[in-house]
Motif scaffolding. Structure first.
Motif, PDB file in Angstrom:
ATOM      1  N   LYS A  85       0.834  -1.211   0.000  1.00  9.37           N
ATOM      2  CA  LYS A  85       0.000   0.000   0.000  1.00  9.37           C
ATOM      3  C   LYS A  85       0.866   1.257   0.000  1.00  9.37           C
ATOM      4  O   LYS A  85       0.548   2.255  -0.648  1.00  9.37           O
ATOM      5  CB  LYS A  85      -0.923   0.014   1.214  1.00  9.37           C
ATOM      6  N   THR A  86       1.972   1.206   0.730  1.00  7.36           N
ATOM      7  CA  THR A  86       2.894   2.340   0.760  1.00  7.36           C
ATOM      8  C   THR A  86       3.515   2.553  -0.607  1.00  7.36           C
ATOM      9  O   THR A  86       3.600   3.690  -1.098  1.00  7.36           O
ATOM     10  CB  THR A  86       3.981   2.120   1.821  1.00  7.36           C
ATOM     11  N   CYS A  87       3.972   1.486  -1.230  1.00  9.11           N
ATOM     12  CA  CYS A  87       4.555   1.588  -2.569  1.00  9.11           C
ATOM     13  C   CYS A  87       3.567   2.212  -3.549  1.00  9.11           C
ATOM     14  O   CYS A  87       3.924   3.085  -4.352  1.00  9.11           O
ATOM     15  CB  CYS A  87       4.981   0.207  -3.069  1.00  9.11           C
ATOM     16  N   GLU A  88       2.324   1.783  -3.499  1.00  7.12           N
ATOM     17  CA  GLU A  88       1.303   2.308  -4.407  1.00  7.12           C
ATOM     18  C   GLU A  88       1.022   3.786  -4.127  1.00  7.12           C
ATOM     19  O   GLU A  88       0.855   4.583  -5.063  1.00  7.12           O
ATOM     20  CB  GLU A  88       0.030   1.475  -4.290  1.00  7.12           C
ATOM     21  N   ALA A  89       0.992   4.157  -2.857  1.00  7.26           N
ATOM     22  CA  ALA A  89       0.760   5.556  -2.497  1.00  7.26           C
ATOM     23  C   ALA A  89       1.898   6.459  -2.959  1.00  7.26           C
ATOM     24  O   ALA A  89       1.710   7.661  -3.163  1.00  7.26           O
ATOM     25  CB  ALA A  89       0.573   5.692  -0.986  1.00  7.26           C
ATOM     26  N   PHE A  90       3.084   5.876  -3.158  1.00 12.68           N
ATOM     27  CA  PHE A  90       4.252   6.629  -3.611  1.00 12.68           C
ATOM     28  C   PHE A  90       4.438   6.563  -5.125  1.00 12.68           C
ATOM     29  O   PHE A  90       5.462   6.998  -5.649  1.00 12.68           O
ATOM     30  CB  PHE A  90       5.522   6.122  -2.919  1.00 12.68           C
ATOM     31  N   GLY A  91       3.466   5.993  -5.840  1.00 15.74           N
ATOM     32  CA  GLY A  91       3.518   6.000  -7.299  1.00 15.74           C
ATOM     33  C   GLY A  91       4.289   4.855  -7.922  1.00 15.74           C
ATOM     34  O   GLY A  91       5.036   5.047  -8.887  1.00 15.74           O
ATOM     35  N   ASN A  92       4.098   3.648  -7.374  1.00 12.79           N
ATOM     36  CA  ASN A  92       4.782   2.472  -7.906  1.00 12.79           C
ATOM     37  C   ASN A  92       3.780   1.385  -8.294  1.00 12.79           C
ATOM     38  O   ASN A  92       2.739   1.235  -7.658  1.00 12.79           O
ATOM     39  CB  ASN A  92       5.741   1.892  -6.858  1.00 12.79           C
ATOM     40  N   GLU A  93       4.129   0.624  -9.326  1.00 12.53           N
ATOM     41  CA  GLU A  93       3.350  -0.553  -9.677  1.00 12.53           C
ATOM     42  C   GLU A  93       3.868  -1.728  -8.848  1.00 12.53           C
ATOM     43  O   GLU A  93       5.068  -1.970  -8.784  1.00 12.53           O
ATOM     44  CB  GLU A  93       3.480  -0.868 -11.165  1.00 12.53           C
ATOM     45  N   VAL A  94       2.946  -2.438  -8.210  1.00  8.06           N
ATOM     46  CA  VAL A  94       3.325  -3.495  -7.272  1.00  8.06           C
ATOM     47  C   VAL A  94       2.847  -4.854  -7.769  1.00  8.06           C
ATOM     48  O   VAL A  94       1.719  -5.005  -8.238  1.00  8.06           O
ATOM     49  CB  VAL A  94       2.725  -3.227  -5.868  1.00  8.06           C
ATOM     50  N   VAL A  95       3.721  -5.858  -7.649  1.00  9.24           N
ATOM     51  CA  VAL A  95       3.370  -7.250  -7.913  1.00  9.24           C
ATOM     52  C   VAL A  95       3.408  -7.986  -6.579  1.00  9.24           C
ATOM     53  O   VAL A  95       4.425  -7.975  -5.888  1.00  9.24           O
ATOM     54  CB  VAL A  95       4.354  -7.905  -8.902  1.00  9.24           C
ATOM     55  N   ARG A  96       2.303  -8.611  -6.202  1.00  4.21           N
ATOM     56  CA  ARG A  96       2.214  -9.336  -4.935  1.00  4.21           C
ATOM     57  C   ARG A  96       2.424 -10.832  -5.171  1.00  4.21           C
ATOM     58  O   ARG A  96       1.735 -11.436  -5.986  1.00  4.21           O
ATOM     59  CB  ARG A  96       0.863  -9.083  -4.278  1.00  4.21           C
ATOM     60  N   ILE A  97       3.357 -11.415  -4.404  1.00  4.83           N
ATOM     61  CA  ILE A  97       3.604 -12.851  -4.445  1.00  4.83           C
ATOM     62  C   ILE A  97       3.576 -13.338  -2.998  1.00  4.83           C
ATOM     63  O   ILE A  97       4.568 -13.232  -2.275  1.00  4.83           O
ATOM     64  CB  ILE A  97       4.967 -13.173  -5.110  1.00  4.83           C
ATOM     65  N   TYR A  98       2.424 -13.861  -2.577  1.00  3.39           N
ATOM     66  CA  TYR A  98       2.235 -14.199  -1.169  1.00  3.39           C
ATOM     67  C   TYR A  98       2.253 -15.707  -0.939  1.00  3.39           C
ATOM     68  O   TYR A  98       1.906 -16.499  -1.819  1.00  3.39           O
ATOM     69  CB  TYR A  98       0.921 -13.609  -0.662  1.00  3.39           C
ATOM     70  N   ASP A  99       2.670 -16.083   0.269  1.00  3.50           N
ATOM     71  CA  ASP A  99       2.733 -17.486   0.701  1.00  3.50           C
ATOM     72  C   ASP A  99       3.634 -18.296  -0.230  1.00  3.50           C
ATOM     73  O   ASP A  99       3.229 -19.309  -0.791  1.00  3.50           O
ATOM     74  CB  ASP A  99       1.321 -18.094   0.757  1.00  3.50           C
ATOM     75  N   ALA A 100       4.865 -17.848  -0.374  1.00  3.31           N
ATOM     76  CA  ALA A 100       5.821 -18.505  -1.285  1.00  3.31           C
ATOM     77  C   ALA A 100       7.138 -18.785  -0.570  1.00  3.31           C
ATOM     78  O   ALA A 100       8.218 -18.571  -1.098  1.00  3.31           O
ATOM     79  CB  ALA A 100       6.060 -17.625  -2.506  1.00  3.31           C
ATOM     80  N   GLY A 101       7.026 -19.270   0.673  1.00  6.19           N
ATOM     81  CA  GLY A 101       8.213 -19.480   1.488  1.00  6.19           C
ATOM     82  C   GLY A 101       8.984 -20.733   1.150  1.00  6.19           C
ATOM     83  O   GLY A 101       8.601 -21.535   0.288  1.00  6.19           O
ATOM     84  N   VAL A 102      10.092 -20.930   1.862  1.00 12.60           N
ATOM     85  CA  VAL A 102      11.021 -22.012   1.540  1.00 12.60           C
ATOM     86  C   VAL A 102      10.482 -23.385   1.917  1.00 12.60           C
ATOM     87  O   VAL A 102      11.030 -24.405   1.488  1.00 12.60           O
ATOM     88  CB  VAL A 102      12.391 -21.780   2.230  1.00 12.60           C
ATOM     89  N   ALA A 103       9.394 -23.455   2.690  1.00  8.76           N
ATOM     90  CA  ALA A 103       8.807 -24.750   3.033  1.00  8.76           C
ATOM     91  C   ALA A 103       8.199 -25.423   1.796  1.00  8.76           C
ATOM     92  O   ALA A 103       7.982 -26.638   1.787  1.00  8.76           O
ATOM     93  CB  ALA A 103       7.746 -24.583   4.116  1.00  8.76           C
ATOM     94  N   GLY A 104       7.929 -24.630   0.777  1.00  5.74           N
ATOM     95  CA  GLY A 104       7.445 -25.158  -0.506  1.00  5.74           C
ATOM     96  C   GLY A 104       8.050 -24.321  -1.606  1.00  5.74           C
ATOM     97  O   GLY A 104       7.411 -23.435  -2.175  1.00  5.74           O
ATOM     98  N   LEU A 105       9.322 -24.575  -1.900  1.00  8.27           N
ATOM     99  CA  LEU A 105      10.097 -23.697  -2.776  1.00  8.27           C
ATOM    100  C   LEU A 105       9.520 -23.583  -4.184  1.00  8.27           C
ATOM    101  O   LEU A 105       9.722 -22.576  -4.863  1.00  8.27           O
ATOM    102  CB  LEU A 105      11.541 -24.212  -2.847  1.00  8.27           C
ATOM    103  N   HIS A 106       8.787 -24.609  -4.622  1.00 10.53           N
ATOM    104  CA  HIS A 106       8.193 -24.588  -5.956  1.00 10.53           C
ATOM    105  C   HIS A 106       7.221 -23.417  -6.131  1.00 10.53           C
ATOM    106  O   HIS A 106       7.027 -22.922  -7.230  1.00 10.53           O
ATOM    107  CB  HIS A 106       7.466 -25.908  -6.233  1.00 10.53           C
ATOM    108  N   ARG A 107       6.632 -22.962  -5.030  1.00  9.08           N
ATOM    109  CA  ARG A 107       5.693 -21.831  -5.094  1.00  9.08           C
ATOM    110  C   ARG A 107       6.424 -20.545  -5.473  1.00  9.08           C
ATOM    111  O   ARG A 107       5.895 -19.720  -6.216  1.00  9.08           O
ATOM    112  CB  ARG A 107       4.981 -21.654  -3.748  1.00  9.08           C
ATOM    113  N   LEU A 108       7.624 -20.399  -4.957  1.00  2.22           N
ATOM    114  CA  LEU A 108       8.429 -19.226  -5.303  1.00  2.22           C
ATOM    115  C   LEU A 108       8.958 -19.333  -6.729  1.00  2.22           C
ATOM    116  O   LEU A 108       8.905 -18.370  -7.500  1.00  2.22           O
ATOM    117  CB  LEU A 108       9.594 -19.086  -4.324  1.00  2.22           C
ATOM    118  N   LEU A 109       9.441 -20.506  -7.090  1.00  3.90           N
ATOM    119  CA  LEU A 109      10.037 -20.693  -8.412  1.00  3.90           C
ATOM    120  C   LEU A 109       9.016 -20.539  -9.534  1.00  3.90           C
ATOM    121  O   LEU A 109       9.384 -20.199 -10.666  1.00  3.90           O
ATOM    122  CB  LEU A 109      10.708 -22.070  -8.494  1.00  3.90           C
TER     123      LEU A 109
END
Length: 251
Positions: A141-165
């Motif tokens: 929300k802060t990034c957007e308020a400062f004029g940035n385009e944001v990409v959200r990638i949530y729940d992609a931790g190392v316990a299931g690395l395939h989610r991040l990859l």
């Protein structure tokens, strides 16, 4: 008035559409306004490129409302409020003179309008787990308020690395990555080893007893073997977003 508005005024002056007095008036306006319990820094956007943000924690709803009104009266088009509670949000919603939106997850509010993105690229906000979302949304929300385009990638931790990859394209095309994780905080090191842009790591207080309220994740991130990682304080999504926005707006 921010730097962009001043440049626009100078362009008008060069074209004969504004006078010297118009410019001097803007510059001479009081750099801050003393409203008793707070001194509102109206020149911060001119100095720093980003206007003053209201830190809501510890302030009464009435104080937040008065500070926001002062900023709006001085010409601030977007007033960001972090760490505000529901009572403060309800008070601002009731004021018909303020265009206000509140996000319960991140506890951030915005008076005015969100600017169109004018950064050089995208900022990716990545979390280790869903429990990190309050901090992540504060950053996003802060990034957007400062004029940035944001990409959200949530729940992609190392316990299931395939989610991040599975999100490598978004990560590798980002101008800055904000990596947010609690527990052991390993996400920042993994991301730092994959991308060629700055990574800003945010340790969160999420975790069991031995995580020590985020200290474990903080130390892991500080001791990362991956280069190009900087670390902000525990749960400081705002601080990470501020730095990311500055990087994304370097000309």
């Amino acid at each position: 008035m921010d730097k962009k508005e001043l440049y626009e005024l100078l362009e008008k002056y060069k074209k004969g559409q504004a006078s010297e007095d118009d410019i001097l008036l803007k510059i001479k306006e009081a750099p801050f306004e003393d409203i008793g319990f707070a001194k509102i820094d109206h020149h911060r956007a001119l100095r720093k490129g980003i206007a003053e943000v209201i830190y809501g924690a510890g302030k009464t709803p009435e104080q937040i409302l008065q500070i926001a009104k002062s900023a709006i009266s001085a010409g601030q088009k977007t007033v960001l409020i972090t760490r505000m509670n529901a009572a403060a949000a309800d008070l601002l919603k009731k004021d018909s003179n303020i265009n206000f939106e509140y996000d319960e997850i991140s506890r951030t509010g915005v008076c005015g309008t969100i600017p169109a993105p004018d950064g050089r690229g995208k900022i990716a906000v990545v979390t280790g787990g869903t429990s990190d979302m309050p901090v992540a949304e504060e950053a996003a929300k802060t990034c957007e308020a400062f004029g940035n385009e944001v990409v959200r990638i949530y729940d992609a931790g190392v316990a299931g690395l395939h989610r991040l990859l599975s999100n490598l394209d978004s990560l590798m095309s980002a101008k800055v990555v904000i990596a947010i994780a609690g527990m052991e905080g390993a996400l920042a090191s993994v991301v730092g080893g994959l991308v060629d842009c700055p990574v800003i790591a945010v340790p969160t207080s999420v975790g069991y007893g031995a995580s020590f309220g985020g200290i474990s994740a903080l130390l892991s991130m500080l001791n990362s073997c991956a280069s190009g990682i900087s670390v902000v304080n525990i749960d400081n999504g705002f601080g990470a977003a501020y730095q990311a926005s500055m990087i994304n707006h370097i000309k």
